[in-house]
Write a protein that holds these residues in place. Structure first.
Motif, PDB file in Angstrom:
ATOM      1  N   SER A 350      -3.135  46.259 -60.859  1.00 30.33           N
ATOM      2  CA  SER A 350      -2.202  45.521 -60.675  1.00 30.33           C
ATOM      3  C   SER A 350      -0.800  46.595 -60.041  1.00 30.33           C
ATOM      4  O   SER A 350       0.082  46.125 -59.865  1.00 30.33           O
ATOM      5  CB  SER A 350      -1.503  45.224 -62.425  1.00 30.33           C
ATOM      6  OG  SER A 350      -1.933  46.698 -62.948  1.00 30.33           O
ATOM      7  N   GLN A 408       3.881  46.000 -69.401  1.00 30.85           N
ATOM      8  CA  GLN A 408       3.576  45.696 -68.516  1.00 30.85           C
ATOM      9  C   GLN A 408       3.302  46.650 -66.930  1.00 30.85           C
ATOM     10  O   GLN A 408       2.547  46.260 -65.647  1.00 30.85           O
ATOM     11  CB  GLN A 408       5.398  45.262 -68.367  1.00 30.85           C
ATOM     12  CG  GLN A 408       5.679  43.673 -68.008  1.00 30.85           C
ATOM     13  CD  GLN A 408       5.646  44.132 -69.508  1.00 30.85           C
ATOM     14  OE1 GLN A 408       6.732  44.876 -70.140  1.00 30.85           O
ATOM     15  NE2 GLN A 408       5.421  43.022 -70.591  1.00 30.85           N
ATOM     16  N   LEU A 414      -6.037  42.757 -60.852  1.00 31.63           N
ATOM     17  CA  LEU A 414      -5.639  41.215 -60.677  1.00 31.63           C
ATOM     18  C   LEU A 414      -5.795  40.174 -59.627  1.00 31.63           C
ATOM     19  O   LEU A 414      -5.875  39.148 -60.173  1.00 31.63           O
ATOM     20  CB  LEU A 414      -3.576  41.428 -59.041  1.00 31.63           C
ATOM     21  CG  LEU A 414      -2.619  40.717 -58.967  1.00 31.63           C
ATOM     22  CD1 LEU A 414      -2.159  41.036 -60.510  1.00 31.63           C
ATOM     23  CD2 LEU A 414      -2.269  41.561 -58.068  1.00 31.63           C
TER      24      LEU A 414
END
Length: 451
Positions: A350, A408, A414
């Motif tokens: 990510s 976050q 990912l």
């Protein structure tokens, strides 16, 4: 008939519930399987982190949670949330397979077993070459030799599944003799270890998966090499199972259970397989497992492709066939056994960084160890960096609790990446240096990546 779903607050989730939908897109969460059983408290905590409520399939939920849900819903549809994303499936009855995830000790580090695994891998490849040569010349199979090498494979995988997972996943550029049967045998023993098979069953499964394709030597080469077979060619191809059974049955030393696995490994849960059209419980459990690993390896290593494809594509295809071609319980267990991101998989984080999964975290499959090769701008790092995502998650939780970090910002995988997408990522070099050189000696890796 519609799939009955109950809308459940994440605070009320229990083990045994089958989560069929979330309150947000699956892609915004770390849950790669779109539909799964809750098996432990860690999965509940993950759902609580990303969701406020989820939809639970009333009829698939098992145990006391299932009984309670069905009593509350009362079969009338009250409280149900409508149909799921997929069309309803016709359930084919099948007795659950006995599973024991704690039959063996926690795996040793892959580095400890790596040298032994590589030596055994070479012996298996050489042995398979000899087996095929003997079969082609109508000479007896070296059954005792095959049994010994698979026994060694079983013991190695019991010690450290990751060491052999590397060898099943990564194909060296000069490895012309790499065999589908060898890879499938490795996946089969990894699978068997995960569900707690005994050593005898692991040996039977490993030997059968290794020898299941010997009958292909009796099939014309032009039929074997066809990418798309017409009906007549397909019928000719399918005869390899009967040829394999005939060849193995000719040797009294071959375990009858091994022959039975080979005979049934192309049968399918819904009866659409061959050679006898068996379905569900009529297919031996070890043959069902052999069929799953065969499909997975063929999906990740298509004929004529120089490098393996991203595991997510094979996993998605396999998952779509759950309850149809393959028993659903075993499909889910196999995916858990290899991990959603198997060792040797290239992944993007990510954070934008790119790396290679070097070792699994067996109690947290979504949080493996990753060797970071490219930074967030896809530029090569001067020195590769090892990131333990499980440890990183533990640190992140503390920072989040203190208000010093948002959820976050937490780094996670990912997606996985097709090999070759970033030529500067040399997975074989990562393997060699991680397993055989240690973290502190990455000079060879750096020099190879710099070429």
């Amino acid at each position: 008939m519609a799939i009955e779903q109950a809308k459940i607050s994440v605070g009320d989730l229990q083990r045994g519930m089958f989560v069929s939908r979330l309150d947000k897109p699956w892609t915004q969460t770390p849950f790669a399987l779109q539909g799964f059983y809750i098996r432990d408290l860690e999965e509940i905590r993950q759902l609580q982190k990303y969701c406020r409520f989820v939809y639970v399939d009333v009829h698939k939920t098992v145990g006391s949670a299932g009984a309670t849900l069905r009593r509350l819903v009362g079969g009338s549809g009250a409280g149900a949330a409508g149909q799921g994303r997929n069309a309803p499936r016709v359930t084919i009855p099948c007795r659950p397979v006995a599973i024991s995830h704690k039959a063996y000790p926690m795996p040793q580090p892959a580095r400890r077993e790596a040298s032994n695994a590589r030596k055994l891998h070479g012996q298996i490849l050489q042995g398979m070459g000899e087996v095929m040569g003997l079969v082609a010349s109508n000479r007896p199979l070296p059954v005792q030799q095959v049994n010994r090498v698979v026994e060694d494979l079983v013991e190695s995988v019991l010690r450290s599944p990751d060491a052999f997972a590397w060898l099943a996943r990564v194909r060296d550029k000069d490895e012309h003799t790499y065999s589908h049967s060898v890879r499938a045998s490795i996946w089969a023993v990894l699978f068997g270890r995960h569900i707690g098979l005994g050593r005898r069953e692991l040996l039977q499964l490993g030997v059968a998966t290794l020898l299941k394709d010997v009958g292909k030597l009796a099939i014309p080469a032009e039929v074997l090499q066809m990418k798309q077979r017409d009906p007549r060619s397909e019928l000719e191809y399918r005869k390899f199972v009967q040829h394999s059974v005939r060849m193995l049955s000719a040797d009294a030393q071959v375990d009858p259970q091994v022959i039975n696995i080979v005979r049934c490994h192309r049968e399918r849960h819904d009866g659409s397989g061959y050679s006898d059209g068996l379905r569900s419980d009529k297919i031996p459990v070890l043959a069902r497992m052999c069929g799953i690993v065969t499909f997975y390896d063929e999906a990740t290593n298509p004929r004529g492709v120089s490098e393996p494809v991203a595991p997510s594509r094979a996993v998605a295809s396999l998952y779509d066939l759950r309850g149809i071609a393959y028993q659903e319980q075993l499909v889910v267990e196999f995916i858990q056994a290899i991990g959603l991101y198997p060792t040797g998989t290239q992944v993007e984080l990510s954070s934008g960084e790119v790396g290679v999964v070097v070792e699994q975290t067996y109690d947290r499959r979504l949080r493996p160890k990753v060797m970071i090769i490219l930074d967030e701008h896809k530029r090569q790092l001067n020195k590769p960096r090892l990131l333990d995502l499980a440890e990183a998650e533990d640190r992140a939780k503390k920072l989040i609790e203190r208000g010093k970090m948002s959820a976050q910002e937490q780094v996670r995988i990912l997606r996985d990446i097709e090999p070759g997408a970033y030529p500067q990522v040399d997975t074989a070099a990562v393997r060699d240096n991680y397993l055989f050189k240690g973290n502190g000696q990455l000079s060879r890796l750096i020099s190879r990546l710099a070429k």
